[in-house]
Design a protein around this motif. Structure first.
Motif, mmCIF file in Angstrom:
data_model
loop_
_atom_site.group_PDB
_atom_site.id
_atom_site.type_symbol
_atom_site.label_atom_id
_atom_site.label_comp_id
_atom_site.label_asym_id
_atom_site.label_seq_id
_atom_site.Cartn_x
_atom_site.Cartn_y
_atom_site.Cartn_z
ATOM 1 N N PHE A 50 0.836 -1.208 0.000
ATOM 2 C CA PHE A 50 0.000 0.000 0.000
ATOM 3 C C PHE A 50 0.864 1.248 0.000
ATOM 4 C CE2 PHE A 50 -1.518 3.388 2.862
ATOM 5 C CZ PHE A 50 -2.524 3.912 2.064
ATOM 6 N N LEU A 51 1.912 1.261 0.825
ATOM 7 C CA LEU A 51 2.825 2.390 0.840
ATOM 8 C C LEU A 51 3.350 2.660 -0.563
ATOM 9 C CD1 LEU A 51 4.835 4.453 2.129
ATOM 10 C CD2 LEU A 51 6.365 2.513 2.507
ATOM 11 N N GLY A 52 3.764 1.606 -1.253
ATOM 12 C CA GLY A 52 4.293 1.781 -2.601
ATOM 13 C C GLY A 52 3.276 2.372 -3.552
ATOM 14 N N ARG A 53 2.054 1.846 -3.532
ATOM 15 C CA ARG A 53 1.027 2.373 -4.446
ATOM 16 C C ARG A 53 0.653 3.803 -4.080
ATOM 17 N NH1 ARG A 53 -0.938 -2.771 -3.315
ATOM 18 N NH2 ARG A 53 -2.720 -1.967 -2.128
ATOM 19 N N ALA A 54 0.626 4.097 -2.784
ATOM 20 C CA ALA A 54 0.248 5.445 -2.344
ATOM 21 C C ALA A 54 1.288 6.474 -2.778
ATOM 22 C CB ALA A 54 0.067 5.472 -0.828
ATOM 23 N N VAL A 55 2.567 6.189 -2.539
ATOM 24 C CA VAL A 55 3.572 7.197 -2.885
ATOM 25 C C VAL A 55 3.737 7.309 -4.400
ATOM 26 C CG1 VAL A 55 4.764 7.012 -0.678
ATOM 27 C CG2 VAL A 55 5.550 5.639 -2.601
ATOM 28 N N ARG A 56 3.516 6.216 -5.121
ATOM 29 C CA ARG A 56 3.566 6.326 -6.583
ATOM 30 C C ARG A 56 2.438 7.212 -7.084
ATOM 31 N NH1 ARG A 56 5.670 0.957 -6.533
ATOM 32 N NH2 ARG A 56 3.562 0.092 -6.440
ATOM 33 N N SER A 57 1.256 7.081 -6.462
ATOM 34 C CA SER A 57 0.134 7.931 -6.890
ATOM 35 C C SER A 57 0.427 9.396 -6.599
ATOM 36 C CB SER A 57 -1.164 7.495 -6.187
ATOM 37 O OG SER A 57 -1.208 7.917 -4.825
ATOM 38 N N ILE A 58 1.117 9.672 -5.502
ATOM 39 C CA ILE A 58 1.472 11.044 -5.169
ATOM 40 C C ILE A 58 2.529 11.565 -6.140
ATOM 41 C CG2 ILE A 58 2.506 12.510 -3.392
ATOM 42 C CD1 ILE A 58 1.229 10.600 -1.293
ATOM 43 N N ALA A 59 3.520 10.719 -6.440
ATOM 44 C CA ALA A 59 4.548 11.123 -7.408
ATOM 45 C C ALA A 59 3.938 11.358 -8.783
ATOM 46 C CB ALA A 59 5.640 10.061 -7.477
ATOM 47 N N ASP A 60 2.955 10.537 -9.147
ATOM 48 C CA ASP A 60 2.301 10.702 -10.447
ATOM 49 C C ASP A 60 1.560 12.027 -10.543
ATOM 50 O OD1 ASP A 60 3.257 8.269 -11.316
ATOM 51 O OD2 ASP A 60 1.390 7.184 -10.973
ATOM 52 N N ALA A 61 1.213 12.602 -9.376
ATOM 53 C CA ALA A 61 0.541 13.907 -9.359
ATOM 54 C C ALA A 61 1.539 15.056 -9.445
ATOM 55 C CB ALA A 61 -0.299 14.037 -8.095
ATOM 56 N N GLY A 62 2.828 14.727 -9.579
ATOM 57 C CA GLY A 62 3.836 15.761 -9.764
ATOM 58 C C GLY A 62 4.658 16.096 -8.543
ATOM 59 N N VAL A 63 4.472 15.357 -7.446
ATOM 60 C CA VAL A 63 5.213 15.623 -6.214
ATOM 61 C C VAL A 63 6.542 14.876 -6.250
ATOM 62 C CG1 VAL A 63 5.229 15.223 -3.720
ATOM 63 C CG2 VAL A 63 3.158 16.088 -4.831
ATOM 64 N N ASP A 64 7.628 15.566 -5.892
ATOM 65 C CA ASP A 64 8.936 14.914 -5.933
ATOM 66 C C ASP A 64 9.734 15.081 -4.637
ATOM 67 O OD1 ASP A 64 9.600 17.575 -6.073
ATOM 68 O OD2 ASP A 64 10.621 17.449 -8.004
ATOM 69 N N GLY A 65 9.041 15.447 -3.542
ATOM 70 C CA GLY A 65 9.680 15.531 -2.239
ATOM 71 C C GLY A 65 8.771 14.930 -1.178
ATOM 72 N N PHE A 66 9.321 14.063 -0.330
ATOM 73 C CA PHE A 66 8.521 13.342 0.665
ATOM 74 C C PHE A 66 9.131 13.480 2.052
ATOM 75 C CE2 PHE A 66 7.353 11.409 -3.306
ATOM 76 C CZ PHE A 66 6.040 11.018 -3.151
ATOM 77 N N LEU A 67 8.254 13.663 3.042
ATOM 78 C CA LEU A 67 8.616 13.633 4.454
ATOM 79 C C LEU A 67 7.923 12.432 5.070
ATOM 80 C CD1 LEU A 67 9.821 14.835 7.060
ATOM 81 C CD2 LEU A 67 7.756 16.270 7.230
ATOM 82 N N VAL A 68 8.698 11.549 5.694
ATOM 83 C CA VAL A 68 8.167 10.292 6.217
ATOM 84 C C VAL A 68 8.314 10.279 7.732
ATOM 85 C CG1 VAL A 68 8.251 7.781 6.052
ATOM 86 C CG2 VAL A 68 8.944 9.176 4.088
ATOM 87 N N PHE A 69 7.208 10.132 8.441
ATOM 88 C CA PHE A 69 7.225 10.015 9.896
ATOM 89 C C PHE A 69 7.156 8.538 10.298
ATOM 90 C CE2 PHE A 69 5.438 14.356 9.475
ATOM 91 C CZ PHE A 69 6.340 15.037 10.279
ATOM 92 N N GLY A 70 7.770 8.219 11.446
ATOM 93 C CA GLY A 70 7.753 6.835 11.923
ATOM 94 C C GLY A 70 8.267 5.880 10.870
ATOM 95 N N ALA A 71 9.388 6.262 10.247
ATOM 96 C CA ALA A 71 9.820 5.626 9.004
ATOM 97 C C ALA A 71 10.301 4.193 9.167
ATOM 98 C CB ALA A 71 10.922 6.467 8.360
ATOM 99 N N GLY A 72 10.820 3.832 10.342
ATOM 100 C CA GLY A 72 11.358 2.491 10.490
ATOM 101 C C GLY A 72 12.609 2.297 9.645
ATOM 102 N N VAL A 73 12.813 1.069 9.189
ATOM 103 C CA VAL A 73 14.005 0.740 8.410
ATOM 104 C C VAL A 73 13.786 1.155 6.953
ATOM 105 C CG1 VAL A 73 15.561 -1.115 7.686
ATOM 106 C CG2 VAL A 73 14.484 -1.207 9.957
ATOM 107 N N PRO A 74 14.673 1.977 6.397
ATOM 108 C CA PRO A 74 14.458 2.464 5.024
ATOM 109 C C PRO A 74 14.926 1.463 3.969
ATOM 110 C CG PRO A 74 16.443 3.445 5.913
ATOM 111 C CD PRO A 74 15.856 2.587 7.015
ATOM 112 N N SER A 75 14.205 0.370 3.886
ATOM 113 C CA SER A 75 14.528 -0.672 2.904
ATOM 114 C C SER A 75 13.253 -1.449 2.595
ATOM 115 C CB SER A 75 15.613 -1.613 3.442
ATOM 116 O OG SER A 75 15.146 -2.308 4.583
ATOM 117 N N ARG A 76 13.394 -2.509 1.801
ATOM 118 C CA ARG A 76 12.275 -3.397 1.484
ATOM 119 C C ARG A 76 11.087 -2.640 0.897
ATOM 120 N NH1 ARG A 76 14.558 -7.987 0.894
ATOM 121 N NH2 ARG A 76 12.486 -8.941 0.918
#
Length: 248
Positions: A50-76
């Motif tokens: 879901f995270l992947g589909r959500a951020v791709r949909s946001i990027a598709d809207a022209g957004v190219d900067g993200f702030l991630v809270f409670g990010a955990g391990v930045p992999s996978r």
């Protein structure tokens, strides 16, 4: 990294996702929770998808900067891997997780990791924020807020989301999830979540967004939100949505 003596939810999730950045104490805690509940790996993989589909949909809207809270391990399949052309600032409050994230992202000029408390955005290092989320407050950004709402009471959550709404520019997006009442049937697992954990009925989710406006996809179990085909048979433990601050 020295082996910790306490488990971490971030590293437990890494284990369930099939990652490599966890320790025996995390595996033991993950196995204990599986014994009390069940299909954790399946559920957290659905949440990561879901995270992947959500951020791709946001990027598709022209957004190219993200702030991630409670990010955990930045992999996978985390944000910078899904949208590699974007810049990403990962934040967390756990110092061990932050050090791990910084080690994994060392040398990256498009993703950074630092301290950040979602309930107080003033805790984020301004230099990091403006480096990895350029134009913060002046141009649309994506805010990722997963795994946090369940640990905030309604008043704190409403204040936090409203402060984020005020801070971002019009045209920005919010990816968010909520825990359903799935664990109500599993009292041992529910007890493991601690007293701060809050389940909510799906009917309550939209009103908790405040001024943020859900996209046409609305709220859905994470396995069903923009599913590319037949959704996986996953318990509806998490519901997700993407919401926006409408452009002026």
């Amino acid at each position: 990294m020295a082996e910790p003596d306490q488990p971490s939810t971030a590293r437990m999730i890494d284990f369930w996702l099939g990652g490599e950045h966890h320790f025996p104490v995390d595996v033991a805690a993950a196995r204990a929770f599986e014994g009390a509940y069940g299909p954790c790996a399946t559920i957290f993989r659905a949440l990561r998808d879901f995270l992947g589909r959500a951020v791709r949909s946001i990027a598709d809207a022209g957004v190219d900067g993200f702030l991630v809270f409670g990010a955990g391990v930045p992999s996978r399949g985390n944000v910078h891997e899904v949208v590699p052309d974007a810049t990403v600032l990962y934040t967390d409050v756990d110092p061990v997780t932050i050090r791990l994230g910084q080690r994994l992202l060392a040398g990256s000029d498009r993703a950074g990791y630092g301290f950040g408390d979602a309930t107080d955005i003033g805790t984020i290092d301004p230099a990091q924020l403006h480096r990895f989320v350029p134009g913060w407050g002046r141009r649309p950004v994506g805010v990722v807020f997963l795994g946090l709402a369940a640990f905030l009471d309604d008043t704190t959550l409403a204040r936090t989301l409203d402060e984020l709404y005020e801070a971002v520019a019009p045209g920005s997006f919010l990816a968010i999830d909520f825990d359903s009442e799935e664990l109500a049937a599993y009292p041992q697992a529910l007890a493991m979540m601690g007293p701060a954990f809050r389940m909510r009925p799906p009917t309550a989710f939209p009103s908790l967004l405040g001024r943020w406006q859900p996209t046409v996809d609305g709220f859905a179990p994470v396995a069903e939100w923009r599913a590319p085909g037949e959704p996986a048979p996953v318990p509806d433990a998490f519901y997700g949505a993407v919401a926006t601050k409408p452009a002026a």
